[in-house]
Write a protein that holds these residues in place. Structure first.
Motif, mmCIF file in Angstrom:
data_model
loop_
_atom_site.group_PDB
_atom_site.id
_atom_site.type_symbol
_atom_site.label_atom_id
_atom_site.label_comp_id
_atom_site.label_asym_id
_atom_site.label_seq_id
_atom_site.Cartn_x
_atom_site.Cartn_y
_atom_site.Cartn_z
ATOM 1 N N LYS A 88 -5.517 16.453 4.266
ATOM 2 C CA LYS A 88 -6.417 16.617 5.408
ATOM 3 C C LYS A 88 -5.836 15.818 6.559
ATOM 4 O O LYS A 88 -5.299 14.732 6.355
ATOM 5 N N VAL A 89 -5.937 16.365 7.771
ATOM 6 C CA VAL A 89 -5.360 15.686 8.926
ATOM 7 C C VAL A 89 -6.312 15.701 10.109
ATOM 8 O O VAL A 89 -7.200 16.549 10.198
ATOM 9 N N GLU A 90 -6.099 14.755 10.993
ATOM 10 C CA GLU A 90 -6.702 14.743 12.318
ATOM 11 C C GLU A 90 -5.533 14.632 13.280
ATOM 12 O O GLU A 90 -4.744 13.694 13.192
ATOM 13 N N VAL A 91 -5.428 15.602 14.180
ATOM 14 C CA VAL A 91 -4.310 15.632 15.109
ATOM 15 C C VAL A 91 -4.828 15.526 16.530
ATOM 16 O O VAL A 91 -5.701 16.292 16.938
ATOM 17 N N GLY A 92 -4.306 14.551 17.267
ATOM 18 C CA GLY A 92 -4.609 14.408 18.682
ATOM 19 C C GLY A 92 -3.428 14.883 19.506
ATOM 20 O O GLY A 92 -2.530 15.557 18.996
ATOM 21 N N GLU A 93 -3.399 14.513 20.775
ATOM 22 C CA GLU A 93 -2.288 14.921 21.639
ATOM 23 C C GLU A 93 -0.988 14.216 21.276
ATOM 24 O O GLU A 93 0.088 14.799 21.391
#
Length: 159
Positions: A88-93
């Motif tokens: 699972k990932v959280e990707v920002g800029e």
């Protein structure tokens, strides 16, 4: 300049680069400033999943239910293995945070496997995407014991 001459208007666009006239970017600007790149979560999931599976001692990835569903999917004709299972990932800029669920082989030191997975996932994601990986959380959800694969096969009563 005389009163009849017009000066071409100069303005800044959202990225801070200078734009003259009709909104066109100057040709002499480097290509890296002429647009925006976004990276989808699924891209980071696949990269992290592949990097984690490369480490010796990782038997499988994901929790019990996701592994069961994945095993069914893998057996369906034309089905492809899900490389991102257990990730699972959280990707920002500019940054990404990653959670990984592992099943390790029995007898392999869990802290060593976790460290190696973390190092490999960070290196792969940062190298391929250019994102800064701020954390990789690892949850070891199971241990694969020798002979576990034999238990999965249905027993037959006749030869």
């Amino acid at each position: 300049m005389t009163a009849t001459q017009e000066k071409t208007p100069v303005r800044s666009d959202h990225a801070g680069s200078t734009v003259r006239g009709g909104g066109r970017t100057q040709v002499d600007e480097p290509g890296g400033t002429r647009g925006k790149t976004s990276i989808a979560d699924t891209v980071v999931v696949k990269i992290a999943g592949r990097a984690a599976r490369e480490i010796p001692g990782v038997h499988d990835m994901g929790g019990g239910l996701s592994r069961t569903l994945g095993a069914v999917r893998d057996r369906v004709p034309g089905g492809r293995p899900n490389v991102g299972r257990g990730v699972k990932v959280e990707v920002g800029e500019h940054q990404a945070a990653i959670d990984v669920e592992l099943v390790v082989e029995y007898g392999v030191p869990v802290p060593d496997v976790a460290r190696d997975v973390r190092d490999n996932v960070i290196a792969a994601v940062e190298r391929i995407t250019g994102l800064e990986v701020v954390e990789v959380n690892i949850a070891v959800t199971d241990v694969h014991l020798p002979g576990d694969d034999e238990d999965d096969a249905p027993e037959t009563r006749v030869a």
